[in-house]
Design a protein around this motif. Structure first.
Motif, short mmCIF file in Angstrom:
data_model
loop_
_atom_site.label_atom_id
_atom_site.label_comp_id
_atom_site.label_asym_id
_atom_site.label_seq_id
_atom_site.Cartn_x
_atom_site.Cartn_y
_atom_site.Cartn_z
N TRP A 1 29.86 42.58 51.49
CA TRP A 1 30.89 43.19 50.83
C TRP A 1 32.78 43.71 51.64
O TRP A 1 33.56 43.09 51.26
CB TRP A 1 30.36 44.14 50.77
N LYS A 2 32.24 43.79 52.67
CA LYS A 2 33.63 44.48 53.51
C LYS A 2 33.79 43.42 54.45
O LYS A 2 35.16 42.82 54.53
CB LYS A 2 32.75 46.17 54.96
N TRP B 1 37.08 40.68 53.78
CA TRP B 1 38.52 40.49 53.56
C TRP B 1 37.74 40.61 55.69
O TRP B 1 36.73 42.27 55.75
CB TRP B 1 39.39 41.92 53.96
N ALA C 1 43.81 43.67 53.66
CA ALA C 1 43.13 43.36 53.26
C ALA C 1 43.63 43.60 51.15
O ALA C 1 43.25 42.27 50.94
CB ALA C 1 42.27 44.67 53.28
N ASN D 1 41.24 49.40 50.38
CA ASN D 1 41.56 48.82 51.02
C ASN D 1 42.01 48.83 52.29
O ASN D 1 43.80 47.78 52.30
CB ASN D 1 40.38 47.69 51.74
N GLY E 1 42.37 47.63 55.78
CA GLY E 1 42.22 47.07 56.87
C GLY E 1 43.39 46.02 56.88
O GLY E 1 43.93 45.44 55.75
N VAL F 1 38.68 43.58 47.17
CA VAL F 1 37.87 43.46 48.64
C VAL F 1 37.88 45.40 48.91
O VAL F 1 38.02 45.85 49.77
CB VAL F 1 39.84 43.69 49.17
N GLY F 2 37.50 46.46 47.41
CA GLY F 2 36.84 47.20 47.55
C GLY F 2 38.13 48.45 48.71
O GLY F 2 38.96 48.21 48.80
N GLY F 3 37.26 49.24 48.80
CA GLY F 3 38.34 50.30 50.02
C GLY F 3 37.83 50.59 51.17
O GLY F 3 37.56 49.34 51.92
N ASP F 4 38.06 52.11 52.03
CA ASP F 4 37.93 52.00 53.28
C ASP F 4 36.22 51.66 53.45
O ASP F 4 35.74 51.86 52.49
CB ASP F 4 38.78 53.37 53.53
#
Lengths: 421, 421
Positions: free
Chosen positions: A289-290, A293, B82, B169, B171, B203-206
């Motif tokens: 998932w991470k 990106w 990201a 995210n 990144g 791309v979600g979070g941290d």
């Protein structure tokens, strides 16, 4: 020391291929400056003058950083990563960059195992482990998210130290996975510790984390009373020679008064083993998932320079949702919660780093099934190259309590003193 | 929409100076593709075709990324960050990069306030706020570690949304501080929310954080029952016109049946106010320690291209130790713990984003004292440009419970509907 390393490089590098880049002139200058500081009685730190390498996932302002991928061909960062800045400020001599698998993931590059060039050095910190194992470097930086330190250290006969996640500042490393951590590989356990502490004293840990604490010198050897033998999901694949070497080591520890707990006698250990059976499966989901990106950007920008295995991961990542990630994190948190009880009953967990010596073939880096639980559990770990199988080195791994890195290092020093070959 | 933005750019950009780079051709291509998708009934997301900008701290694979510093002159990253990848995958039209203060810190660059070019736009997300405030962009990415979104959004008359830290995210953004978070600025509250959710779904979070959750459309307006008026350390500096505007707004909220809690009647609020008196001091320590890297590398590499204020921070950072950082983190954790009780008694905290309208002068970005508590407490926040002082826009800020971003957005929508000018 630098000249010794360069001699070893002349002998070993043509066979092993541990480096992607080297700056001998700059290293000689740095080494001369370190010598002058020691002579003046003013070293910058305990590692002033130590000859080190940097895994090619970690930015160096004076050397190319290739991430193990042609996507980064010709890329030289403008500035050092945090760990590299820490090394430089401590006076370390940064000799070169060491080979990594593509993006510190599964696709190997060119490095060979120094004990047998037909065999893998392990990965992803392939070059760091092989260079330290041959004395081409005194120490090196690596990273581990699955088994990228403990396994190659064992395969190459080097000491590996994986801090509690967040323990070493990852800024400037292409490293955005929650289980991943910057680590040290060195010729002795004490060197691996001292190197890590010298960095962290200067640049700290990950955001919101102070980083590993403890003495700036190697923690004194401390006898562990009880060690829990964690038999991971890979146990049925353990090879006879490796098993015999591990059993001999455990007998030696018993002989010296250390109790070895097993799942049969310790329900808390059985619970940890049960909770980590799925360590690899959940880790793959968490990582994939991470990896949306930057894999999405890599594929969109230059698909042809992304390996088949990374393209597969990209496809996998696109089948996952935020919620899948949340569910996997919750399962991991539950597994981590089982540790607390066990760590009240023992000083550390003990296991082996792989099913046997490094396997023949360079197209894979060996199975990480023995070391993924330590990553999944978020604990500090050390790999001691004190086992052997069929004439090849192999690691004994010790895992400690999160944040108690110095205590683990002390217990590991005691075990190492008993078992060092 | 893109052509409207370009017309506004022709009118405003020469005065305001919000952009560091622009790619109009690429934007037109992206806009045409988005138009085709909408016509075919197959938009990629709710923000397909939205014209957006990216704060110049965040990597873009097709545009220079300058970090507000000459140290990064000529630097164009190879790949998107990201958040930028998320925007692109959602179909957003990335028109350009927006001015940031040096390293998103205190040293301003060239942007002027569109309401009065003699005044600061605020910072550090100066260009993002000014560009949205003038309709040069529909939305923009920013970052906030102290007050870098809420303050400039208020000064420029834009909506700002600061997620719970880790919610988007980071990144590929030069962003390694524990309080910092990637944020959205937009022309409406709903747009700011939708933009953030479209990114995070992709791309979600941290690392280790799933990222903000909730609907992909703006959360429905939800009447808050009680709001806690948090009077921050800056309260004595509140200017009369700003105070009058805030009081009028609070009276309107009261009139519509929303109870406003104050420290006099709510001990839990008094405790939060007491715990955040030192928000700025502790934030400076927390940030300075983390700034050891990369400031150490910047100074070692090219001292002359580091601003005087950053050199001062570098000196400050070198006076701090790992333990100083730990102590400051512990104080912050204690302050955060006071919130839990208060949030059982109210739906959100309410305050103002600055002591008054944007101050005259471009050499500073205005005092963040009113917004640093929200960063220190690690809560989600929104800035609604529904106040005014002396003819200048000013923000009402609402702060919610960590992780409850969607609920905050719904309550803020209700408040915005009542107060929007």
């Amino acid at each position: 020391m630098l000249e010794d390393c360069l001699e070893n490089i002349a002998q070993w590098e043509p066979v092993v291929g541990a480096f992607t880049a080297m700056n001998v002139d700059a290293a000689r200058q740095a080494a001369d400056a370190a010598t002058a500081r020691w002579r003046a009685g003013q070293p910058k730190s305990a590692i002033d003058g130590m000859v080190v390498g940097v895994k090619d996932m970690i930015d160096t302002g004076d050397l190319p950083t290739g991430m193990g991928s042609p996507l980064y061909d010709g890329y030289t960062p403008r500035f050092d990563a945090a760990s590299v800045q820490g090394l430089r400020e401590a006076g370390a001599v940064i000799l070169g960059k060491t080979v990594t698998t593509e993006f510190a993931s599964s696709q190997p590059r060119s490095t060979r195992n120094p004990w047998d060039p037909a065999r893998t050095p392990g990965g992803s910190s392939s070059g760091s482990a092989a260079a330290v194992g041959t004395g081409m470097l005194c120490g090196a930086l690596g990273t581990q998210v699955v088994g990228s330190i403990s396994r190659p250290a064992g395969y190459c006969g080097a000491y590996g130290y994986k801090p509690t996640p967040g323990g070493i500042n990852r800024g400037g490393s292409l490293d955005f996975l929650s289980q991943s951590v910057t680590d040290t590989i060195a010729a002795t356990l004490g060197d691996a510790w001292v190197m890590a502490r010298a960095i962290v004293e200067r640049v700290g840990g990950d955001p919101g984390m102070p980083g590993i604490t403890g003495p700036l010198t190697p923690p004194a050897a401390q006898r562990p009373l009880r060690l829990a033998l964690i038999r991971t999901a890979g146990w049925p694949s353990l090879q006879p020679a490796a098993q015999a070497s591990l059993e001999t080591a455990l007998e030696t520890l018993c002989f010296h008064g250390i109790t070895i707990l097993t799942r049969e006698t310790c329900p808390a250990l059985a619970a940890v083993e049960a909770a980590t059976v799925e360590a690899r499966v959940q880790t793959l989901i968490i990582n994939a998932w991470k990896w949306r990106w930057p894999l999405g950007s890599y594929v969109a920008t230059d698909h042809s320079n992304v390996s088949a295995s990374s393209r597969d991961r990209h496809i996998h990542s696109n089948t996952l949702t935020q919620n899948d990630y949340s569910v996997a994190l919750a399962r991991r948190a539950a597994a981590r919660a089982t540790l607390a009880t066990l760590l009240q009953e023992c000083d550390a967990l003990v296991s082996i780093t792989a099913a046997g010596g490094a396997p023949v073939g360079l197209e894979k880096t060996g199975d990480p099934i023995f070391v993924v639980p330590g990553s999944y559990l978020g604990v500090p770990g050390v790999a001691l190259p004190v086992l052997e199988a069929d004439g090849l080195p192999l690691g004994l791994q010790l895992l400690g309590a999160p944040g108690a890195d110095a205590a683990l290092s002390g217990h590991a020093a005691f075990v190492d003193d008993l078992l060092r070959i």
